[in-house]
Design an enzyme around this catalytic site. Structure first.
Site, PDB file in Angstrom:
ATOM      1  N   GLU A   1       0.474  -1.191  -0.487  1.00 10.01           N
ATOM      2  CA  GLU A   1       0.457   0.418   0.397  1.00 10.01           C
ATOM      3  C   GLU A   1       1.242   1.350   0.087  1.00 10.01           C
ATOM      4  OE1 GLU A   1      -3.133  -0.011   3.258  1.00 10.01           O
ATOM      5  OE2 GLU A   1      -3.876  -1.966   2.313  1.00 10.01           O
TER       6      GLU A   1
ATOM      7  N   GLU B   1      -5.758  -8.296   1.068  1.00  9.32           N
ATOM      8  CA  GLU B   1      -6.074  -8.212   2.145  1.00  9.32           C
ATOM      9  C   GLU B   1      -8.073  -7.985   1.764  1.00  9.32           C
ATOM     10  OE1 GLU B   1      -4.732  -4.851   4.071  1.00  9.32           O
ATOM     11  OE2 GLU B   1      -2.577  -6.114   3.648  1.00  9.32           O
TER      12      GLU B   1
END
Ligand code: FCB
Length: 459
Positions: free
Chosen positions: A181, A365
């Site tokens: 991320e 995720e």
């Protein structure tokens, strides 16, 4: 462990019979990150990271929590891996703590390296696929002291780190992920200061992003050279933005939301350019890009990791941007995030149309936080079970539309240090009592284990 996973719940977590989730080659796994679970912040020569520094500052993390102890996974890794394999999952996604494995001069820290070598070795013995993230936000503090991701040199230091890890751990890793991320590292870390190192300047965010992506692009060929058999990728969080009305201005606002959350990362990775709209949203923030950088960043990927959590409903702010209009009467999680599986479906089908170079995808995720409690030895996380079922159904829908999705990792294996929200927010499928470090399977974990056992029996 508090409960016996063989005493499985009798209701089912069972996808329809034509679902891709029944395929043995569709990987189902659980994910964690080093700083969120390991603790042992000062053991065996680990150096401080930006999260040690940041979480020690008053007011930065809810309740003043830090990752100093976390789930004490560094000392409990063996029983934690037994717990993981009792879930019958195919794969485990973990991250390496950069400050554990390298000193300030770039020399390896053998004790830190041995920890990961043992961990990965045990995972292989247990027959699990290993997905390893090199950077899940814990930059060594000594590199932040030299400017962190604002300093181009840190990208070169990252490539050195990737070189060391892939030489040392070659053969033990099925899939390498360079960064987790980068949006969060750049925007939350340098743009609004909600995350470490806590700087807040729009110009910083775009420059930090450029150096993060450059670090990624430089690491990919290094990983390929040292560990040719493994897959190489990167993990991006993606956000769905929906317009508050059908007006052109609100639709534009939703578009800009997605440019800021998705295209800012995916365009450079998959097209080798930054989206022009980004600099309409944030005028004057163009990063310094040197010749060849964009080509480096767009290095071909074996896979793209996607993290998805929620959507944001937005309207035009009357100028260049968007403002959030929270929807009422929708289901939300302990984070306040809306439960919106259609967002995952719509984004992935959209990317499949937008990006000719879209590589195979792993959902690296997805999950939710709830205020889970152990009652009579059990944790009934009904909202999470429904959440996971609905998101897995969305994944299935996307696969049926022709998007190449190869696996799904639930966030997270166990409750852990949820960054600026500390230990209050519980994302695990395993409950952690932080006073005793006792782990208890939540009902979601029991159902996942049961489904995977059934799948194995059918194969
Ligand atoms: C993601 C992070 C992960 C976790 C989840 C809830 O943004 O990658 O570490 O905190 O959110």
């Amino acid at each position: 462990m508090a409960n016996d996973i063989s005493a499985l719940a009798d209701d089912v977590f069972s996808p329809p019979s034509d679902s891709a989730l029944w395929r043995k080659d569709f990987l189902l796994g659980a994910a964690t990150a080093a700083y969120q679970i390991e603790g042992a912040a000062q053991e065996d020569g680990r150096l401080p990271s930006i999260w040690d520094t940041f979480s020690a500052l008053p007011g930065k993390v809810l309740a003043g929590d830090t990752g100093a102890v976390a789930c004490d996974h560094y000392n409990r890794w063996e029983s934690d891996l037994d717990m993981l394999s009792a879930l019958n999952v195919d794969a485990y996604r973990l991250s390496i703590a950069w400050p554990r494995v390298m000193d300030e001069t770039g020399r390896p820290n053998r004790k830190g390296l041995d920890f990961y070598r043992r961990l990965l070795g045990r995972l292989k013995e247990k027959g699990l696929k290993t997905f390893v993230t090199l950077y899940h936000w814990d930059l060594p503090q000594h590199l932040e002291d030299r400017g962190g991701w604002l300093n181009r040199d840190v990208a070169y230091r990252f490539a050195d780190y990737a070189d060391l890890m892939s030489r040392e751990l070659a053969g033990q890793v099925d899939a390498w992920m360079t960064l987790n991320e980068p949006w969060c590292s750049a925007f939350l870390g340098y743009g609004n200061g909600h995350h470490a190192p806590g700087l807040a300047n729009g110009r910083f965010a775009t420059q930090a992003m450029h150096h993060l992506l450059l670090a990624h692009g430089m690491a990919i060929p290094v990983l390929r050279a040292n560990d040719p058999v493994s897959q190489k990728g990167i993990v991006a969080n993606i956000g769905r933005g929906t317009p508050n009305s059908g007006s052109a201005a609100d639709r534009r606002a939703a578009h800009l939301f997605e440019v800021q959350h998705n295209a800012w990362i995916l365009d450079p990775l998959l097209k080798g350019v930054y989206p022009e709209d980004l600099f309409e949203l944030w005028p004057g923030t163009d990063p310094l890009v040197l010749q060849g950088d964009m080509k480096t960043i767009a290095a071909p990927l074996d896979f793209l990791g996607i993290n998805y959590y929620f959507r944001t409903n937005v309207k035009s702010d009357g100028a260049h941007g968007f403002t959030e209009v929270p929807l009422e009467g929708v289901e939300r999680t302990q984070m306040g995030w809306e439960v919106y599986p259609d967002g995952l479906r719509d984004l992935l089908t959209g990317f499949n149309e937008t990006y000719a170079a879209l590589p195979p995808i792993y959902i690296t995720e997805n999950g939710m936080a709830s205020d889970d409690n152990v009652i009579d030895g059990r944790v009934d996380d009904a909202q999470r079970i429904a959440f996971l079922k609905r998101h897995l159904a969305a994944v299935d829908e996307v696969i049926k539309k022709g998007v190449d999705i190869r696996g799904y990792f639930v966030w997270s294996l166990m409750d852990n240090f949820e960054w600026a929200f500390g230990y209050e927010r519980r994302f695990g499928i395993v409950h952690v009592d932080y006073d005793t470090q006792k782990r208890t399977f939540k009902r979601s974990a029991e159902l996942i284990a049961k489904f995977l056992k059934e799948r194995a029996a059918r194969a």
